[in-house]
Scaffold this motif. Structure first.
Motif, short mmCIF file in Angstrom:
data_model
loop_
_atom_site.label_atom_id
_atom_site.label_comp_id
_atom_site.label_asym_id
_atom_site.label_seq_id
_atom_site.Cartn_x
_atom_site.Cartn_y
_atom_site.Cartn_z
N PRO A 166 0.81 -1.21 0.00
CA PRO A 166 0.00 0.00 0.00
C PRO A 166 0.86 1.27 0.00
N LEU A 167 2.01 1.23 0.61
CA LEU A 167 2.87 2.42 0.61
C LEU A 167 3.43 2.69 -0.79
N HIS A 168 3.73 1.67 -1.55
CA HIS A 168 4.15 1.85 -2.94
C HIS A 168 3.08 2.64 -3.72
N MET A 169 1.87 2.27 -3.52
CA MET A 169 0.79 2.91 -4.26
C MET A 169 0.55 4.35 -3.79
N ALA A 170 0.66 4.57 -2.50
CA ALA A 170 0.47 5.93 -1.98
C ALA A 170 1.53 6.87 -2.53
N CYS A 171 2.78 6.38 -2.64
CA CYS A 171 3.86 7.21 -3.18
C CYS A 171 3.72 7.40 -4.69
N SER A 172 3.34 6.34 -5.41
CA SER A 172 3.22 6.41 -6.87
C SER A 172 2.07 7.32 -7.30
N ASP A 173 0.99 7.29 -6.55
CA ASP A 173 -0.20 8.05 -6.94
C ASP A 173 -0.28 9.42 -6.26
N GLY A 174 0.67 9.74 -5.42
CA GLY A 174 0.73 11.09 -4.84
C GLY A 174 -0.27 11.36 -3.73
N LEU A 202 9.21 5.78 -6.42
CA LEU A 202 8.02 5.95 -7.26
C LEU A 202 7.40 7.34 -7.07
N ILE A 203 8.00 8.19 -6.23
CA ILE A 203 7.43 9.51 -5.95
C ILE A 203 7.71 10.45 -7.12
N ASP A 204 6.71 11.18 -7.52
CA ASP A 204 6.85 12.21 -8.56
C ASP A 204 7.59 13.40 -7.93
N PRO A 205 8.71 13.86 -8.55
CA PRO A 205 9.45 14.99 -7.97
C PRO A 205 8.60 16.25 -7.76
N ASP A 206 7.54 16.38 -8.52
CA ASP A 206 6.68 17.55 -8.37
C ASP A 206 5.81 17.47 -7.11
N CYS A 207 5.68 16.29 -6.53
CA CYS A 207 4.89 16.14 -5.30
C CYS A 207 5.82 16.46 -4.12
#
Length: 217
Positions: A166-174, A202-207
């Protein structure tokens, strides 16, 4: 000439040869026709006799003979009434897992709690999507549902079919708030999916909020 007017009237007589069977023409010989001055005493000699004429006429067409009692019976019979048939209503029953997954996606916390308390489902079951209920809740961005599922025993370390937590998804989806909550429940930042990726990768640099969250760890 048709008549000989030079013959005296007293010697005039009329002879009629009438053949009704073959409609032969009448032969009148003036010398043999003897008319009288009284019309009532006039007689005519003919070959037509009552015996040769049958006064009873039998028609060649008879409705009774051509219309049988069987036909009358068929006409009198009425067709059977047509009774409309109402098709039976079909009721579609979905498995509990599908209904529970739909409740999670819609964020229906009341139904989610009711399903879990009634033990109709297990919170760690992987759906046909390849994810568990907690993964589905993270993807919708609904923090309230995430907390409810964790309260009922959902594992923050559970992986989907591709090894994502679930943490992978939270980071990937912002979703920084959900990531913060998962971290508070012990979610591992070093966990890798099947592609060898960690949640922070997986974190978007813009987030910026998520970037700062993981920099502080």
């Amino acid at each position: 000439m048709k008549y000989n007017y030079h013959v005296p009237v007293s010697t005039y007589s009329r002879s009629l040869q009438y053949m009704p069977t073959d409609h032969a023409a009448t032969h009148c010989t003036p010398s043999h026709c003897t008319p009288t001055h009284n019309a009532s005493s006039h007689t005519s000699t003919t070959k037509y006799t009552p015996a040769q004429h049958n006064t009873t006429r039998i028609p060649s067409y008879s409705k009774v003979s051509q219309y049988s009692s069987t036909q009358r019976t068929q006409t009198a019979v009425q067709p059977a009434p047509v009774i409309p048939v109402t098709p039976a209503k079909r009721t579609v029953h979905f498995p509990n897992d599908i209904i529970f997954q739909d409740n999670v996606r819609r964020g229906d916390t009341e139904q989610i709690g009711r399903f879990i308390r009634a033990r109709k489902v297990r919170v760690d079951t992987l759906f046909h999507s390849g994810m568990a209920a907690l993964h589905e809740a993270v993807l919708t961005g609904n923090l309230e549902v995430v907390k409810l599922l964790v309260k009922y025993g959902a594992d923050v370390h559970q992986r989907d079919e591709d090894g994502w937590t679930p943490l992978h998804m939270a980071c990937s989806d912002g979703y920084p708030e959900i990531a913060r909550y998962l971290l508070s429940k012990g979610a591992r930042t070093e966990a890798e999916n099947e592609s060898g990726e960690k949640p922070a990768e997986l974190i978007d640099p813009d987030c910026k909020e998520l970037v700062k969250l993981f920099e502080a760890i």
